[in-house]
Scaffold this active site. Sequence first.
Site, PDB file in Angstrom:
ATOM      1  N   ASP A 193       5.901   6.153  -2.896  1.00  0.00           N
ATOM      2  CA  ASP A 193       5.432   5.300  -3.863  1.00  0.00           C
ATOM      3  C   ASP A 193       6.101   5.374  -5.014  1.00  0.00           C
ATOM      4  O   ASP A 193       6.886   6.378  -5.261  1.00  0.00           O
ATOM      5  CB  ASP A 193       3.865   5.459  -4.074  1.00  0.00           C
ATOM      6  CG  ASP A 193       3.322   4.315  -4.803  1.00  0.00           C
ATOM      7  OD1 ASP A 193       3.718   3.206  -4.723  1.00  0.00           O
ATOM      8  OD2 ASP A 193       2.290   4.688  -5.723  1.00  0.00           O
ATOM      9  N   ASP A 230       4.855   4.139  -8.791  1.00  0.00           N
ATOM     10  CA  ASP A 230       4.316   4.472  -9.954  1.00  0.00           C
ATOM     11  C   ASP A 230       2.878   5.432  -9.447  1.00  0.00           C
ATOM     12  O   ASP A 230       2.316   5.471  -8.506  1.00  0.00           O
ATOM     13  CB  ASP A 230       3.177   3.032 -10.222  1.00  0.00           C
ATOM     14  CG  ASP A 230       4.150   1.857 -10.882  1.00  0.00           C
ATOM     15  OD1 ASP A 230       4.712   2.331 -12.094  1.00  0.00           O
ATOM     16  OD2 ASP A 230       4.257   0.879 -10.439  1.00  0.00           O
ATOM     17  N   ASP A 288       0.357   8.267  -4.112  1.00  0.00           N
ATOM     18  CA  ASP A 288      -0.758   8.826  -5.194  1.00  0.00           C
ATOM     19  C   ASP A 288      -2.103   8.180  -4.675  1.00  0.00           C
ATOM     20  O   ASP A 288      -3.259   8.581  -5.770  1.00  0.00           O
ATOM     21  CB  ASP A 288      -0.354   8.663  -6.661  1.00  0.00           C
ATOM     22  CG  ASP A 288      -0.570   7.124  -7.077  1.00  0.00           C
ATOM     23  OD1 ASP A 288      -0.035   6.270  -6.266  1.00  0.00           O
ATOM     24  OD2 ASP A 288      -0.919   6.898  -7.862  1.00  0.00           O
TER      25      ASP A 288
END
Length: 263
Positions: free
Chosen positions: A2, A4, A198
């Site tokens: 990922d 961000d 995250d």
Amino acid sequence: MDMDGVLVREEHLVPGADTFVAELRENGIGFMVLTNNSIYSPRDLRARLLRSGLDIPEGSIWTSALATAGFLEQQRPGGSAFVVGESGLTTALHNIGYVLTDRDPDYVVLGETRTYSFEAITRAIRLVENGARFIATNPDEKGPSREGSLPATGAVAALIERATGRAPYYIGKPNPLMMRSALRALGAHSENTLMIGDRMDTDVRSGLEAGLQTVLVLSGISGRDTAELFPYRPTRIMESVGDLVGHTLDPFEAKGTPGSGVG
């Protein structure tokens, strides 16, 4: 991986992310940066990452807009769509030969935008009521900003769904389609690929459902406490991608049980 919360937080580099990416390159390990954000094109995101100190090629960035375009090209080549979204999505659809129109389109395609228009949403509702198929780039209900949370694609999709009684088909994470399309773009196989994210509900779930090993990093949305709330577990939990430096050839060679972090 990922973007961000894994490589960057807002406009700031996650400590160790640059070293991690450099080590992947040194070891000849292919990688793809995935994002559910459909606002920007890979070129735009490359420029954003460069400002943060990361040099990621356009070809190593995969967005929910690209995955959506690929899905529509397979489902209905040369079709038409009414789009609520930004240039990242409209460019991806133009590139597959789609006509963007508000008159009897094959699809209503909802993406991310910072300026959701009541007029555009109303038009989308009426088109869906009249038979247009409803597609959304991703299910994220909110996104971050410096001032706080912002409504995202999933929240606006829920509004249209409540008004029409028609649920959208979401293309982005956690739909395994997003992961599989990225694997094809990378030329990789799930057995030899690791997903780093995250968020338990999108990154880890999509990785698991696509047959990948998964790493949850605690530099973004999910923490150890929230990870315990889910009925599934990542293969490993680590503080950040910086903890993977030195382990890129076999990131799980360290001792410890699955989900426990590096021993």
